[in-house]
Design a protein around this motif. Structure first.
Motif, PDB file in Angstrom:
ATOM      1  N   MET A   1       0.725  -1.305   0.098  1.00 47.97           N
ATOM      2  CA  MET A   1       0.134  -0.167   0.169  1.00 47.97           C
ATOM      3  C   MET A   1       0.683   0.820   0.352  1.00 47.97           C
ATOM      4  N   PHE A   2       1.779   0.528   0.956  1.00 52.91           N
ATOM      5  CA  PHE A   2       2.598   2.048   0.741  1.00 52.91           C
ATOM      6  C   PHE A   2       3.555   2.593  -0.482  1.00 52.91           C
ATOM      7  N   SER A   3       3.779   1.554  -1.373  1.00 53.39           N
ATOM      8  CA  SER A   3       4.024   1.780  -2.783  1.00 53.39           C
ATOM      9  C   SER A   3       3.213   1.966  -3.798  1.00 53.39           C
ATOM     10  N   LEU A   4       2.110   1.571  -3.796  1.00 55.49           N
ATOM     11  CA  LEU A   4       1.086   2.558  -4.115  1.00 55.49           C
ATOM     12  C   LEU A   4       0.620   3.505  -3.600  1.00 55.49           C
ATOM     13  N   LEU A   5       0.524   4.358  -2.715  1.00 58.55           N
ATOM     14  CA  LEU A   5      -0.109   5.670  -2.405  1.00 58.55           C
ATOM     15  C   LEU A   5       1.202   6.437  -2.898  1.00 58.55           C
ATOM     16  N   LEU A   6       2.826   5.925  -3.310  1.00 55.75           N
ATOM     17  CA  LEU A   6       3.296   6.945  -3.766  1.00 55.75           C
ATOM     18  C   LEU A   6       3.756   6.734  -5.403  1.00 55.75           C
ATOM     19  N   ALA A   7       3.306   6.057  -5.973  1.00 57.13           N
ATOM     20  CA  ALA A   7       2.715   5.995  -7.368  1.00 57.13           C
ATOM     21  C   ALA A   7       2.248   6.706  -7.376  1.00 57.13           C
ATOM     22  N   ILE A   8       0.615   7.007  -6.662  1.00 56.58           N
ATOM     23  CA  ILE A   8       0.206   8.020  -7.009  1.00 56.58           C
ATOM     24  C   ILE A   8       0.336   8.945  -6.534  1.00 56.58           C
ATOM     25  N   ILE A   9       1.137   9.897  -5.421  1.00 54.48           N
ATOM     26  CA  ILE A   9       1.578  10.927  -5.271  1.00 54.48           C
ATOM     27  C   ILE A   9       2.334  11.575  -7.080  1.00 54.48           C
ATOM     28  N   TYR A  10       3.468  10.556  -7.092  1.00 51.57           N
ATOM     29  CA  TYR A  10       4.295  10.958  -8.277  1.00 51.57           C
ATOM     30  C   TYR A  10       3.374  11.493  -9.196  1.00 51.57           C
ATOM     31  N   LEU A  11       2.075  11.063  -9.932  1.00 51.51           N
ATOM     32  CA  LEU A  11       0.985  10.701 -10.981  1.00 51.51           C
ATOM     33  C   LEU A  11       0.434  12.049 -10.385  1.00 51.51           C
ATOM     34  N   ALA A  12      -0.198  12.725  -9.098  1.00 49.72           N
ATOM     35  CA  ALA A  12      -0.514  13.767  -8.818  1.00 49.72           C
ATOM     36  C   ALA A  12       0.625  14.792  -9.731  1.00 49.72           C
ATOM     37  N   PHE A  13       1.710  14.581  -9.548  1.00 51.71           N
ATOM     38  CA  PHE A  13       2.682  15.917  -9.363  1.00 51.71           C
ATOM     39  C   PHE A  13       2.572  15.829 -10.865  1.00 51.71           C
ATOM     40  N   ILE A  14       2.650  14.375 -11.413  1.00 50.58           N
ATOM     41  CA  ILE A  14       3.182  14.234 -13.309  1.00 50.58           C
ATOM     42  C   ILE A  14       1.703  15.728 -13.695  1.00 50.58           C
ATOM     43  N   SER A  15       0.663  14.904 -13.018  1.00 49.70           N
ATOM     44  CA  SER A  15      -0.704  16.604 -13.438  1.00 49.70           C
ATOM     45  C   SER A  15      -0.073  17.820 -12.797  1.00 49.70           C
ATOM     46  N   LEU A  16       0.918  17.941 -11.196  1.00 51.87           N
ATOM     47  CA  LEU A  16       0.045  19.537 -11.176  1.00 51.87           C
ATOM     48  C   LEU A  16       1.451  20.248 -12.511  1.00 51.87           C
ATOM     49  N   GLY A  17       2.196  19.374 -13.868  1.00 46.19           N
ATOM     50  CA  GLY A  17       2.978  19.614 -14.374  1.00 46.19           C
ATOM     51  C   GLY A  17       2.895  20.165 -15.676  1.00 46.19           C
ATOM     52  N   LEU A  18       1.494  18.542 -15.904  1.00 48.61           N
ATOM     53  CA  LEU A  18       1.078  19.172 -17.522  1.00 48.61           C
ATOM     54  C   LEU A  18       0.463  20.261 -18.004  1.00 48.61           C
ATOM     55  N   PRO A  19      -0.160  21.020 -17.158  1.00 49.60           N
ATOM     56  CA  PRO A  19      -0.424  21.883 -17.381  1.00 49.60           C
ATOM     57  C   PRO A  19       0.335  23.563 -17.575  1.00 49.60           C
ATOM     58  N   ASP A  20       1.690  23.665 -17.047  1.00 44.11           N
ATOM     59  CA  ASP A  20       2.077  24.612 -16.548  1.00 44.11           C
ATOM     60  C   ASP A  20       2.806  25.121 -17.845  1.00 44.11           C
ATOM     61  N   SER A  21       3.465  24.284 -19.199  1.00 45.46           N
ATOM     62  CA  SER A  21       3.681  24.397 -19.774  1.00 45.46           C
ATOM     63  C   SER A  21       2.585  25.087 -21.134  1.00 45.46           C
ATOM     64  N   LEU A  22       1.404  24.855 -20.573  1.00 45.75           N
ATOM     65  CA  LEU A  22       0.036  24.703 -22.221  1.00 45.75           C
ATOM     66  C   LEU A  22      -0.241  26.059 -22.713  1.00 45.75           C
ATOM     67  N   LEU A  23       0.034  27.431 -21.390  1.00 46.38           N
ATOM     68  CA  LEU A  23      -0.162  28.392 -21.804  1.00 46.38           C
ATOM     69  C   LEU A  23       0.257  29.179 -23.246  1.00 46.38           C
ATOM     70  N   GLY A  24       1.986  28.487 -22.174  1.00 40.72           N
ATOM     71  CA  GLY A  24       3.144  29.187 -23.620  1.00 40.72           C
ATOM     72  C   GLY A  24       2.909  28.785 -24.846  1.00 40.72           C
ATOM     73  N   SER A  25       2.878  27.150 -24.878  1.00 46.29           N
ATOM     74  CA  SER A  25       2.642  26.182 -25.741  1.00 46.29           C
ATOM     75  C   SER A  25       1.254  27.072 -27.116  1.00 46.29           C
ATOM     76  N   ALA A  26       0.219  27.456 -26.405  1.00 43.33           N
ATOM     77  CA  ALA A  26      -0.580  27.360 -26.739  1.00 43.33           C
ATOM     78  C   ALA A  26      -1.078  28.940 -26.993  1.00 43.33           C
ATOM     79  N   TRP A  27       0.223  30.051 -26.942  1.00 47.47           N
ATOM     80  CA  TRP A  27      -0.728  31.229 -27.161  1.00 47.47           C
ATOM     81  C   TRP A  27      -0.676  31.809 -28.826  1.00 47.47           C
ATOM     82  N   PRO A  28       0.589  31.980 -28.856  1.00 41.22           N
ATOM     83  CA  PRO A  28       1.156  31.960 -30.598  1.00 41.22           C
ATOM     84  C   PRO A  28      -0.442  31.080 -31.290  1.00 41.22           C
ATOM     85  N   VAL A  29      -1.062  30.676 -30.607  1.00 41.29           N
ATOM     86  CA  VAL A  29      -2.518  30.574 -31.293  1.00 41.29           C
ATOM     87  C   VAL A  29      -3.454  31.697 -31.040  1.00 41.29           C
ATOM     88  N   ILE A  30      -3.525  31.277 -29.859  1.00 37.67           N
ATOM     89  CA  ILE A  30      -4.388  32.279 -28.642  1.00 37.67           C
ATOM     90  C   ILE A  30      -4.877  33.404 -29.339  1.00 37.67           C
TER      91      ILE A  30
END
Length: 395
Positions: A1-30
């Protein structure tokens, strides 16, 4: 369970990074579609930053009230809703409106998860956690690019990311029993202990020995990292005479250096403690800055940017992981919240300050500006180590 929770925490931080560069990459079109000036992306960025500062400063109170698992799941859900709002927006005011919940959600995730990992996991996991953020920040623009190159609109790219966030929010809600089980099995720091304690006011946090030093240390680190990310390409073009395409490619290697450096740092922590990792990172950054300053041609400047990225890699996660040792486990959530707020302020204001310097004086001051930020950061870290006695940092 300890390892499963750690994997979920890693996934949560991937999700935190996912949108951080979106505005910059999409802004030339927006911005042409919405018929607004190109510079108005800064308005959205400032709104998001303000939201992250507010939620970071309140993370201690919210985490004590709801617990890390719940606040993470709720924050991801709020972020997902905000990204979906971006995906259905076709006017600049609507983007500004949806930027508010996006900033509020992102700040809560950042502060809560950083504190949880600092309390419950080894230093290597903190390094790898922030490596996961780099993975998310790298994948986000790729998803947006895939949408645009296949005939979809930028709204579709945001919608795809929001769907990923919704799925993750569901996973986080389903994982709530794991968070409580892990807290109950921890004999030193339980969720109930944190909830029963009273949240600290900002005045109380600032009165802690070393609090101001760690805030300024975080401020300077994030200011340095964001300044490199924002201005490296312009410096290579205007200061070194590199063409725009080549400059953009080599400037992006800075982020690769940060991400790969954090993956490697996790293994180095088996031999070095957090304070040593911070000093190692600072020394590497100095080497990278010297490569840019010394007149050995553009090749050394390219190498210098990569070296600076590698040097930045261990500093952020190591400072956070040391927070419970510096200030105590009962105060770490409050202090980390303030550290996150300081980080966002540095990220928001110091790169524009260099922009003013570049416009009104010369862009050639770029490496010296970085050196100034590094010297202040290094000094504040040493002051922090001297002022906090319950840490091995001064050994």
């Amino acid at each position: 369970m300890f390892s499963l929770l750690l994997a979920i925490i890693y996934l949560a931080f991937i999700s935190l990074g996912l949108p951080d560069s979106l505005l910059g990459s999409a802004w030339p079109v927006i911005y042409p579609e919405m018929d607004v000036p190109m510079s108005w992306s800064g308005i959205i960025f400032m709104i998001i930053s303000l939201g992250t500062v507010i939620s970071s400063l309140n993370s201690d109170r919210l985490t004590r009230l709801l617990g890390t698992g719940k606040i993470t799941a709720i924050s991801v859900a709020i972020t997902a809703a905000a990204l979906f709002g971006f995906s259905i927006s076709h006017s600049f005011p609507l983007l500004c409106l949806w930027a508010i919940p996006y900033g509020l959600g992102a700040g809560s995730i950042d502060a809560a998860l950083n504190n949880y990992v600092a309390l419950h996991y080894a230093s290597r996991h903190m390094s790898w956690l922030h490596c996961m953020w780099g993975v998310g920040a790298s994948v986000g623009p790729y998803i947006m690019s895939t949408a645009l190159t296949n005939g979809y609109t930028w709204n579709t790219g945001y919608r795809w990311i929001s769907m990923i966030q919704i799925i993750l929010a569901i996973v986080l809600f389903l994982s709530l029993p794991l968070w409580k089980r892990n807290a109950d099995s921890d004999n030193e720091t339980t969720e109930e202990t944190h909830i029963s304690a009273q949240p600290l006011s900002l005045k109380s946090i600032l009165s802690l020995p070393g609090a101001k030093a760690v805030m300024l240390c975080f401020f300077c680190y994030c200011a340095l990292e964001q300044t490199v990310g924002l201005w490296a390409s312009s410096y290579l073009v205007s200061g070194k005479g590199v063409d725009e395409v080549t400059a953009a490619g080599f400037a992006s290697l800075f982020f690769l250096g940060v991400t790969v450096g954090r993956a490697v740092s996790g293994f180095i922590t088996f031999q070095l403690n957090d304070a040593q990792m911070i000093r190692l990172g600072e020394s590497i950054i100095i080497l990278g800055i010297l490569c840019i300053i010394l007149p050995f041609g553009t090749a050394t400047s390219y190498i210098g940017l990569i070296i600076i990225g590698v040097g930045c890699a261990p500093i952020y996660p190591s400072i956070i992981h040391l927070t419970p040792q510096h200030f105590g486990t009962d105060k770490s959530q409050a202090v980390i919240g303030v550290q996150m707020a300081s980080a966002y302020v540095g990220t928001s204001f110091m790169p524009p300050v260099f922009g003013w310097i570049a416009n009104h004086i010369t862009i050639h001051l770029f490496p010296f500006y970085l050196l100034f930020l590094l010297i202040v950061m290094l000094t504040m870290h040493e002051i922090l180590c001297r002022k906090t006695s319950n840490t091995s940092a001064t050994n």
